[in-house]
Design an enzyme around this catalytic site. Structure first.
Site, short mmCIF file in Angstrom:
data_model
loop_
_atom_site.label_atom_id
_atom_site.label_comp_id
_atom_site.label_asym_id
_atom_site.label_seq_id
_atom_site.Cartn_x
_atom_site.Cartn_y
_atom_site.Cartn_z
N THR A 127 0.79 -1.23 0.00
CA THR A 127 0.00 0.00 0.00
C THR A 127 0.83 1.28 0.00
O THR A 127 1.95 1.31 0.53
CB THR A 127 -0.91 0.01 1.25
OG1 THR A 127 -1.42 1.33 1.46
CG2 THR A 127 -0.17 -0.39 2.52
N GLU A 129 0.24 3.61 1.84
CA GLU A 129 0.37 4.02 3.25
C GLU A 129 1.79 3.78 3.76
O GLU A 129 2.20 4.36 4.76
CB GLU A 129 -0.62 3.25 4.13
CG GLU A 129 -2.06 3.69 3.98
CD GLU A 129 -2.35 5.09 4.49
OE1 GLU A 129 -1.99 5.39 5.64
OE2 GLU A 129 -2.92 5.89 3.73
N TYR A 151 -1.52 0.26 11.03
CA TYR A 151 -1.83 -0.45 9.77
C TYR A 151 -0.60 -0.46 8.85
O TYR A 151 -0.19 -1.50 8.35
CB TYR A 151 -3.01 0.24 9.07
CG TYR A 151 -3.22 -0.16 7.63
CD1 TYR A 151 -3.89 -1.34 7.31
CD2 TYR A 151 -2.77 0.65 6.57
CE1 TYR A 151 -4.10 -1.70 5.97
CE2 TYR A 151 -2.97 0.29 5.25
CZ TYR A 151 -3.63 -0.88 4.95
OH TYR A 151 -3.82 -1.24 3.64
N LYS A 155 1.73 -3.49 7.47
CA LYS A 155 1.88 -3.73 6.03
C LYS A 155 3.35 -3.69 5.61
O LYS A 155 3.74 -4.29 4.62
CB LYS A 155 1.07 -2.70 5.23
CG LYS A 155 -0.44 -2.99 5.20
CD LYS A 155 -0.77 -4.08 4.18
CE LYS A 155 -2.26 -4.29 4.01
NZ LYS A 155 -2.59 -5.30 3.01
P1 NAP Z 1 -11.66 -4.44 2.08
O1 NAP Z 1 -12.82 -4.08 1.21
O2 NAP Z 1 -11.62 -3.95 3.48
O3 NAP Z 1 -11.55 -6.05 2.09
C1 NAP Z 1 -10.71 -6.71 2.99
C2 NAP Z 1 -10.93 -8.20 2.85
O4 NAP Z 1 -10.10 -8.86 3.82
C3 NAP Z 1 -12.38 -8.66 3.15
O5 NAP Z 1 -12.70 -9.72 2.30
C4 NAP Z 1 -12.28 -9.12 4.58
O6 NAP Z 1 -13.23 -10.09 4.93
C5 NAP Z 1 -10.90 -9.78 4.55
N1 NAP Z 1 -10.37 -9.99 5.88
C6 NAP Z 1 -10.20 -9.07 6.87
N2 NAP Z 1 -9.70 -9.66 7.97
C7 NAP Z 1 -9.57 -10.98 7.68
C8 NAP Z 1 -9.13 -12.11 8.41
N3 NAP Z 1 -8.72 -12.02 9.67
N4 NAP Z 1 -9.12 -13.31 7.79
C9 NAP Z 1 -9.54 -13.44 6.52
N5 NAP Z 1 -9.99 -12.41 5.77
C10 NAP Z 1 -10.00 -11.19 6.36
O7 NAP Z 1 -10.28 -3.99 1.40
P2 NAP Z 1 -9.98 -3.64 -0.14
O8 NAP Z 1 -10.19 -2.17 -0.32
O9 NAP Z 1 -10.64 -4.61 -1.02
O10 NAP Z 1 -8.40 -3.85 -0.15
C11 NAP Z 1 -7.84 -5.12 -0.44
C12 NAP Z 1 -6.42 -5.18 0.09
O11 NAP Z 1 -5.63 -4.16 -0.52
C13 NAP Z 1 -6.27 -4.97 1.58
O12 NAP Z 1 -5.20 -5.79 2.01
C14 NAP Z 1 -5.90 -3.51 1.72
O13 NAP Z 1 -5.16 -3.31 2.93
C15 NAP Z 1 -5.06 -3.32 0.49
N6 NAP Z 1 -5.05 -1.98 -0.12
C16 NAP Z 1 -6.21 -1.36 -0.42
C17 NAP Z 1 -6.19 -0.12 -1.05
C18 NAP Z 1 -7.47 0.60 -1.41
O14 NAP Z 1 -7.40 1.80 -1.66
N7 NAP Z 1 -8.60 -0.09 -1.49
C19 NAP Z 1 -4.95 0.46 -1.37
C20 NAP Z 1 -3.78 -0.22 -1.05
C21 NAP Z 1 -3.84 -1.46 -0.44
P3 NAP Z 1 -14.64 -9.68 5.63
O15 NAP Z 1 -15.53 -9.26 4.50
O16 NAP Z 1 -15.04 -10.93 6.29
O17 NAP Z 1 -14.34 -8.54 6.57
N1 GDD Z 2 -12.23 7.36 6.61
C1 GDD Z 2 -12.30 8.70 6.73
N2 GDD Z 2 -13.41 9.26 7.26
N3 GDD Z 2 -11.25 9.45 6.32
C2 GDD Z 2 -11.35 10.80 6.40
C3 GDD Z 2 -12.50 11.42 6.93
C4 GDD Z 2 -13.58 10.62 7.38
O1 GDD Z 2 -14.59 11.10 7.85
N4 GDD Z 2 -12.31 12.76 6.86
C5 GDD Z 2 -11.11 12.97 6.34
N5 GDD Z 2 -10.50 11.78 6.07
C6 GDD Z 2 -9.16 11.62 5.52
C7 GDD Z 2 -8.28 10.66 6.34
O2 GDD Z 2 -7.73 11.32 7.47
C8 GDD Z 2 -7.24 10.28 5.29
O3 GDD Z 2 -6.20 11.25 5.29
C9 GDD Z 2 -8.01 10.36 3.96
O4 GDD Z 2 -9.23 11.05 4.25
C10 GDD Z 2 -8.34 9.01 3.34
O5 GDD Z 2 -8.93 8.18 4.33
P1 GDD Z 2 -9.58 6.77 3.96
O6 GDD Z 2 -10.58 6.91 2.89
O7 GDD Z 2 -10.02 6.14 5.25
O8 GDD Z 2 -8.38 5.95 3.31
P2 GDD Z 2 -6.85 5.77 3.75
O9 GDD Z 2 -6.03 6.52 2.75
O10 GDD Z 2 -6.63 6.06 5.16
O11 GDD Z 2 -6.65 4.20 3.54
C11 GDD Z 2 -7.09 3.54 2.35
O12 GDD Z 2 -6.10 3.65 1.34
C12 GDD Z 2 -4.85 3.00 1.66
C13 GDD Z 2 -3.92 3.24 0.48
O13 GDD Z 2 -3.29 4.47 0.62
C14 GDD Z 2 -7.39 2.09 2.72
O14 GDD Z 2 -8.01 1.46 1.62
C15 GDD Z 2 -6.11 1.34 3.05
O15 GDD Z 2 -6.41 -0.06 3.21
C16 GDD Z 2 -5.10 1.52 1.91
O16 GDD Z 2 -3.90 0.86 2.20
#
Ligand code: NAP
Ligand code: GDD
Length: 362
Positions: A127, A129, A151, A155
């Site tokens: 990520t 992050e 987190y 990671k």
């Molecule tokens: P998400 O919607 O939160 O999905 C997370 C998945 O992980 C869900 O299927 C969840 O299952 C499963 N999970 C959580 N804890 C688990 C456990 N203890 N054992 C087995 N499964 C578990 O996340 P996403 O946005 O699809 O992201 C997918 C991956 O990419 C994550 O690893 C995230 O950290 C990473 N990532 C995401 C982003 C982004 O912007 N979306 C960016 C960079 C990296 P349940 O449905 O049962 O909770």
């Molecule tokens: N969630 C949330 N809720 N975030 C907020 C809010 C709020 O009400 N207001 C402002 N933010 C700001 C957070 O402080 C952060 O700086 C930004 O919006 C994005 O927050 P999120 O959407 O929660 O995403 P994230 O960037 O912290 O994390 C997501 O992206 C990562 C990749 O950079 C997740 O999907 C992570 O799993 C992933 O790794």
């Protein structure tokens, strides 16, 4: 027919990736957790597909992971499972470490124990992050990491253990350093989805106000459906490597808010500063967005901008497939429809209760 195991199948990315791989004629095995409530909404439409199978397992349980891998003997593993919410990781740091850090090790060791280390390719969901308290903008594969939440620290372990097994055991393991990617399937507590859902609810009279945290935070937001293609591409190369996946375009939370409300038919303007900043409906003067300290994080990552040149060059991936404006549009439109359906359902329920009371229906 290639076989793939997806950990995190019920998540945003897992559901898009499963669709993508099924379309490529893969046999797809998804790993799910037992829950007392229905959480399979994102994959309900593919359950029953002859090449789609589900197994129970949890990232905190080595034995379960081992059993799934031994039973399926996959060609490819996509580890998308994680406690993926940054703010939640401050409340549950130990759990986050167990799942997001040690969980990766469990998958790697299960592959070795099953004797698949020469044949099975592994994708790890790393990520942006990891850049955390950023040391350079934009960020690429050479930019130093500075994780800035429990987190991100978890990671970081996942990232390095993948690199370690690649070097130590010559395994085909890749890290996708993915920047934020969103969609109509995004979890409702991530900021983009929270905004699009609120804009739709406010427009349709189902919510009064939206409370947010840091409005100035900057992100590089892409469309999740475009990003899952990269996960697959990384596993189709001659050699394993790590890649930044991003759009190369940056917007603030405030900008996302303005664009989402505009798409819902509300022109906002922001006034004030910090905790006193407000988003006001230009047409009515009503305050629709306020800042709440509840959504501030102890340490926040505020300046993410990815440089996807390597992925573009080596994977042939197009980072400009879905623009920021298109992403906002598709998310708001999906939420406008969702809220309209909920309202229609509510109306039916109210009518039914009235009819039952009046004895019109029994
Ligand atoms: P998400 O919607 O939160 O999905 C997370 C998945 O992980 C869900 O299927 C969840 O299952 C499963 N999970 C959580 N804890 C688990 C456990 N203890 N054992 C087995 N499964 C578990 O996340 P996403 O946005 O699809 O992201 C997918 C991956 O990419 C994550 O690893 C995230 O950290 C990473 N990532 C995401 C982003 C982004 O912007 N979306 C960016 C960079 C990296 P349940 O449905 O049962 O909770
Ligand atoms: N969630 C949330 N809720 N975030 C907020 C809010 C709020 O009400 N207001 C402002 N933010 C700001 C957070 O402080 C952060 O700086 C930004 O919006 C994005 O927050 P999120 O959407 O929660 O995403 P994230 O960037 O912290 O994390 C997501 O992206 C990562 C990749 O950079 C997740 O999907 C992570 O799993 C992933 O790794």
């Amino acid at each position: 027919m290639k076989k793939a195991v997806i950990f995190g199948i019920t998540g945003q990315d897992g559901s898009f990736l499963a669709e993508f791989l099924l379309a490529k004629n893969y046999e797809v095995h998804g790993v799910i957790r037992r829950s007392s409530t229905d959480y399979r909404e994102r994959i309900a439409h593919i359950e029953g597909h002859p090449d789609f199978h589900l197994h129970f397992g949890d990232m905190s349980d080595s034995l379960g992971i081992m059993q799934v891998i031994a039973k399926t003997r996959p060609d490819e593993i996509y580890n998308l499972a994680a406690q993926s919410h940054v703010q939640v990781s401050f409340d549950s740091p130990e759990y986050t470490a167990n799942v997001d850090a040690t969980g990766v090790l469990r998958v790697l060791e299960a592959v070795r124990t099953c004797g698949l280390e020469k044949t099975c390719r592994i994708y790890q969901a790393s990520t942006s992050e990891l850049y955390g308290r950023v040391e350079a903008v934009p960020q690429n594969e050479e930019t130093p990491f500075h994780p800035y939440s429990p987190y991100a620290v978890a990671k970081l372990y996942g990232f390095w253990i993948i690199r370690e097994y690649r070097d130590a055991y010559n395994m085909y393991c890749c890290n996708g350093i993915l920047f934020n990617h969103e969609s109509e399937r995004r979890g409702e507590t991530f900021v983009t989805r929270k905004i699009t859902l609120a804009a739709a609810r406010i427009k349709q009279g189902k919510q009064e106000k939206l409370y947010l945290g840091n409005l100035s935070s900057l992100r590089d937001w892409g469309y999740a459906k475009d990003y899952v293609e990269c996960m697959w591409l990384m596993l189709q190369q001659e050699r394993p490597d790590d890649y930044v996946i991003a759009t190369g375009e940056q917007h603030s939370v405030r900008e996302f808010c303005l664009a989402a409300f505009r798409e819902a038919g509300i022109e906002l303007e922001f006034r004030g500063e910090g905790i006193h900043e407000q988003g006001i409906d230009k047409a009515t003067g009503k305050v629709l967005v306020e800042v709440s300290p509840d959504f501030y994080r102890p340490t926040d990552v505020v300046n993410l901008l990815g440089d996807p040149s390597k992925a573009k060059r080596q994977l042939g991936w197009n980072p400009a497939k879905t623009s920021f404006e298109e992403l906002v549009r598709l998310m708001v439109q999906a939420d406008m429809a969702k809220v309209a359906v909920e309202r229609a359902g509510e109306k039916v329920r109210i009518n039914l209760e009235e009819y039952l009371e009046k004895g019109i229906v029994k």
